[in-house]
Motif scaffolding. Structure first.
Motif, PDB file in Angstrom:
ATOM      1  N   ASP A  45      -0.928  -6.603  -0.414  1.00 13.94           N
ATOM      2  CA  ASP A  45      -1.102  -6.359  -1.633  1.00 13.94           C
ATOM      3  C   ASP A  45      -2.314  -6.224  -1.892  1.00 13.94           C
ATOM      4  OD1 ASP A  45      -0.269  -7.784  -4.580  1.00 13.94           O
ATOM      5  OD2 ASP A  45      -2.332  -8.458  -4.519  1.00 13.94           O
ATOM      6  N   ARG A  46      -3.733  -6.210  -1.286  1.00 16.94           N
ATOM      7  CA  ARG A  46      -4.926  -5.487  -1.543  1.00 16.94           C
ATOM      8  C   ARG A  46      -4.900  -4.142  -1.454  1.00 16.94           C
ATOM      9  NH1 ARG A  46      -8.440  -6.663   2.545  1.00 16.94           N
ATOM     10  NH2 ARG A  46      -7.185  -8.719   3.085  1.00 16.94           N
ATOM     11  N   TYR A  47      -4.737  -3.776  -1.042  1.00 17.51           N
ATOM     12  CA  TYR A  47      -5.033  -1.675  -0.393  1.00 17.51           C
ATOM     13  C   TYR A  47      -3.651  -1.234  -1.556  1.00 17.51           C
ATOM     14  CZ  TYR A  47      -7.498  -3.615   3.588  1.00 17.51           C
ATOM     15  OH  TYR A  47      -8.746  -4.076   4.240  1.00 17.51           O
ATOM     16  N   PHE A  48      -2.915  -1.598  -1.872  1.00 14.76           N
ATOM     17  CA  PHE A  48      -1.981  -1.515  -2.966  1.00 14.76           C
ATOM     18  C   PHE A  48      -2.791  -1.209  -3.774  1.00 14.76           C
ATOM     19  CE2 PHE A  48       2.101  -2.416  -5.803  1.00 14.76           C
ATOM     20  CZ  PHE A  48       2.074  -0.735  -5.973  1.00 14.76           C
ATOM     21  N   ARG A  49      -3.492  -2.454  -4.541  1.00 11.59           N
ATOM     22  CA  ARG A  49      -4.161  -2.608  -5.623  1.00 11.59           C
ATOM     23  C   ARG A  49      -5.508  -1.423  -6.150  1.00 11.59           C
ATOM     24  NH1 ARG A  49      -2.742  -7.271  -9.705  1.00 11.59           N
ATOM     25  NH2 ARG A  49      -1.368  -9.120  -7.774  1.00 11.59           N
ATOM     26  N   GLN A  50      -6.126  -1.680  -4.606  1.00 15.19           N
ATOM     27  CA  GLN A  50      -7.449  -0.973  -4.442  1.00 15.19           C
ATOM     28  C   GLN A  50      -7.040   1.012  -4.914  1.00 15.19           C
ATOM     29  OE1 GLN A  50      -9.827  -0.956  -1.037  1.00 15.19           O
ATOM     30  NE2 GLN A  50      -9.763  -3.111  -1.635  1.00 15.19           N
ATOM     31  N   GLN A  51      -5.593   1.176  -3.811  1.00 11.81           N
ATOM     32  CA  GLN A  51      -5.422   2.177  -4.234  1.00 11.81           C
ATOM     33  C   GLN A  51      -4.502   2.836  -5.900  1.00 11.81           C
ATOM     34  OE1 GLN A  51      -3.351   4.606  -0.199  1.00 11.81           O
ATOM     35  NE2 GLN A  51      -2.760   2.092  -0.422  1.00 11.81           N
ATOM     36  N   LEU A  52      -4.365   1.804  -6.416  1.00  8.14           N
ATOM     37  CA  LEU A  52      -3.950   2.118  -8.366  1.00  8.14           C
ATOM     38  C   LEU A  52      -4.636   2.512  -8.619  1.00  8.14           C
ATOM     39  CD1 LEU A  52      -1.025  -0.508  -7.963  1.00  8.14           C
ATOM     40  CD2 LEU A  52      -0.467   1.851  -8.027  1.00  8.14           C
ATOM     41  N   GLU A  63       0.719   0.220   7.453  1.00  7.79           N
ATOM     42  CA  GLU A  63      -0.699   0.335   7.963  1.00  7.79           C
ATOM     43  C   GLU A  63      -1.677  -0.264   7.180  1.00  7.79           C
ATOM     44  OE1 GLU A  63      -0.176   3.746  10.922  1.00  7.79           O
ATOM     45  OE2 GLU A  63       0.216   4.939   8.886  1.00  7.79           O
ATOM     46  N   ALA A  64      -0.883  -0.905   6.261  1.00  5.49           N
ATOM     47  CA  ALA A  64      -2.492  -1.279   5.975  1.00  5.49           C
ATOM     48  C   ALA A  64      -2.719  -2.953   5.913  1.00  5.49           C
ATOM     49  CB  ALA A  64      -2.315  -1.508   3.938  1.00  5.49           C
ATOM     50  N   GLN A 106     -11.494   1.859   6.634  1.00  8.51           N
ATOM     51  CA  GLN A 106     -12.256   2.978   7.023  1.00  8.51           C
ATOM     52  C   GLN A 106     -10.635   3.792   6.627  1.00  8.51           C
ATOM     53  OE1 GLN A 106     -12.300   3.718  11.543  1.00  8.51           O
ATOM     54  NE2 GLN A 106     -12.364   1.702  11.332  1.00  8.51           N
ATOM     55  N   VAL A 107      -9.528   3.471   6.150  1.00  8.38           N
ATOM     56  CA  VAL A 107      -8.950   5.103   5.861  1.00  8.38           C
ATOM     57  C   VAL A 107      -9.180   4.787   4.320  1.00  8.38           C
ATOM     58  CG1 VAL A 107      -6.784   5.764   5.223  1.00  8.38           C
ATOM     59  CG2 VAL A 107      -7.167   4.658   7.359  1.00  8.38           C
ATOM     60  N   VAL A 136      -0.798  10.220  -5.531  1.00  6.39           N
ATOM     61  CA  VAL A 136      -1.420   8.937  -4.590  1.00  6.39           C
ATOM     62  C   VAL A 136      -0.473   8.329  -4.129  1.00  6.39           C
ATOM     63  CG1 VAL A 136      -2.341   7.004  -4.339  1.00  6.39           C
ATOM     64  CG2 VAL A 136      -4.010   8.314  -5.806  1.00  6.39           C
ATOM     65  N   GLY A 137      -0.134   8.567  -2.757  1.00  6.40           N
ATOM     66  CA  GLY A 137       1.154   7.796  -2.145  1.00  6.40           C
ATOM     67  C   GLY A 137       1.499   7.811  -0.577  1.00  6.40           C
ATOM     68  N   GLU A 138       2.519   7.668  -0.556  1.00 10.12           N
ATOM     69  CA  GLU A 138       3.392   6.880  -0.857  1.00 10.12           C
ATOM     70  C   GLU A 138       2.985   5.553  -0.674  1.00 10.12           C
ATOM     71  OE1 GLU A 138       7.283   6.299   1.054  1.00 10.12           O
ATOM     72  OE2 GLU A 138       6.681   8.125   2.361  1.00 10.12           O
ATOM     73  N   ILE A 139       2.693   4.380  -1.988  1.00  9.53           N
ATOM     74  CA  ILE A 139       2.108   3.472  -1.526  1.00  9.53           C
ATOM     75  C   ILE A 139       2.816   1.813  -2.283  1.00  9.53           C
ATOM     76  CG2 ILE A 139      -0.782   3.912  -1.464  1.00  9.53           C
ATOM     77  CD1 ILE A 139      -0.531   2.846  -4.276  1.00  9.53           C
ATOM     78  N   GLY A 140       2.543   1.101  -1.609  1.00  5.88           N
ATOM     79  CA  GLY A 140       3.380   0.028  -2.364  1.00  5.88           C
ATOM     80  C   GLY A 140       3.441  -1.291  -1.094  1.00  5.88           C
ATOM     81  N   TYR A 141       4.397  -2.420  -0.656  1.00 10.00           N
ATOM     82  CA  TYR A 141       4.614  -2.956  -0.465  1.00 10.00           C
ATOM     83  C   TYR A 141       6.024  -2.462   0.622  1.00 10.00           C
ATOM     84  CZ  TYR A 141       3.114  -5.792  -3.894  1.00 10.00           C
ATOM     85  OH  TYR A 141       2.044  -6.563  -4.550  1.00 10.00           O
ATOM     86  N   ASP A 142       4.916  -3.481   2.075  1.00  7.03           N
ATOM     87  CA  ASP A 142       6.550  -3.526   3.350  1.00  7.03           C
ATOM     88  C   ASP A 142       7.142  -5.030   3.132  1.00  7.03           C
ATOM     89  OD1 ASP A 142       8.361  -2.282   5.583  1.00  7.03           O
ATOM     90  OD2 ASP A 142       6.426  -2.678   6.800  1.00  7.03           O
TER      91      ASP A 142
END
Ligand SMILES: [Zn+2]
Length: 303
Positions: free
Chosen positions: A117-124, A78-79, A87-88, A104-110
């Motif tokens: 990549d952008r939202y993964f980094r922001q969440q890290l 959904e990223a 908004q999320v 924080v999770g589950e995040i990463g790549y689909d």
């Protein structure tokens, strides 16, 4: 033996599953925020979902004698809806500090897109800022490259590998994940990917350090008893009990315990089950049913 299932989407499971899990020795579970199958179109859908993970579902699990924890994040799939993702992202800081949020999770790549990549980094960055562990979903397609890339990005964002659980490993990814100092989690899907037999061989080959077993059970074909079943097979195949205890209980507790939100006394000193309790006026009972009161099914009393 006590078990923790550190990756299960119990919102999609039935009360029969909860009862079977409790009887099989599962004392605690972690439910990661994820994709629900139906793509969400409004930020409010995320908000209500996150609220249910820290509210209703936590209560529902407690009614069956299981401690429920969760992770909060924007899933990789959904990223890719960038207008919604923005908004999320604004919502996440309101939830990650809540009681029972262990990562924080589950995040990463689909699909390994630029937006992912952008939202993964922001969440890290967010996880690092609040000192929470991270649960990483590695992609099912192009897994080897996606797993390596996930760890590269964690390091570029300055995360300590000891704070990161890399999930959905297989025989091709496990060595690199362990060598680089990350926790390596494995999802046991029935008949596909990681069969129980394969998990036994991985623990035999790599030992129990930093290896974590989970069911990843959700709305698809999956098995909420995968952790206790895999433990039983390991014991049968001669894996030492101390090793089984590490991969099916202790390692998850140690990894996610770094959040300060999950500890053994939560279940060892839990108040007994009382199905007469309500959450926002709702109970797990339906008309005329006898509530269970006390820790086990033998302690049923009439209301
Ligand atoms: Zn999942």
């Amino acid at each position: 033996m006590m078990y923790i299932d550190p990756h299960i989407h119990v919102t999609s499971r039935t009360t029969d599953d909860y009862e079977a899990m409790q009887q099989a020795g599962i004392v605690a579970i972690i439910e990661p925020a994820f994709w629900l199958g139906q793509p969400r179109t409004k930020v409010g859908s995320f908000q209500d979902y996150f609220s249910s993970l820290i509210g209703w579902e936590r209560f529902r699990a407690s009614q069956f004698g299981i401690r429920h924890y969760c992770t909060i994040g924007l899933n990789s799939k959904e990223a890719n809806n960038e207008a919604l993702a923005e908004q999320v992202m604004e919502l996440l800081p309101l939830y990650i500090g809540k009681e029972g949020v262990v990562a924080v999770g589950e995040i990463g790549y689909d699909d390994q897109t630029e937006a992912e990549d952008r939202y993964f980094r922001q969440q890290l960055d967010l996880a690092k800022e609040v000192n929470l562990p991270v649960m990483i979903h590695t992609p099912h397609r192009d897994k080897k490259r996606g797993t390596t890339r996930s760890m590269d990005v964690c390091e570029e964002q300055g995360l300590d590998p000891g704070m990161v659980v890399v999930d959905h490993n297989n025989e091709e990814t496990v060595k690199e994940v362990l060598d680089r100092g990350y926790w390596a989690a494995f999802s046991i899907y029935p008949n596909t990917k990681m069969g129980n037999e394969r998990m036994v061989e991985i623990v035999r080959q790599y030992g129990p350090e930093r290896i974590i077993v989970n069911s990843a059970a959700d709305w698809g074909i999956s098995d909420p008893l995968a952790v206790p079943k895999t433990a039983a097979l390991m014991l049968e195949r001669g894996i030492p009990e101390t090793h089984v205890q590490m991969v099916c209980y202790q390692n998850a507790l140690t990894a996610y315990g770094q959040s300060g939100q999950i500890k053994e006394s939560d279940w060892l000193q839990a108040t007994p089950v009382d199905q007469r309790q309500l959450f926002s006026g709702n109970s797990v009972l339906r008309g005329g049913q006898t509530p269970k009161v006390g820790s086990g099914s033998s302690n049923i009393i009439k209301n």
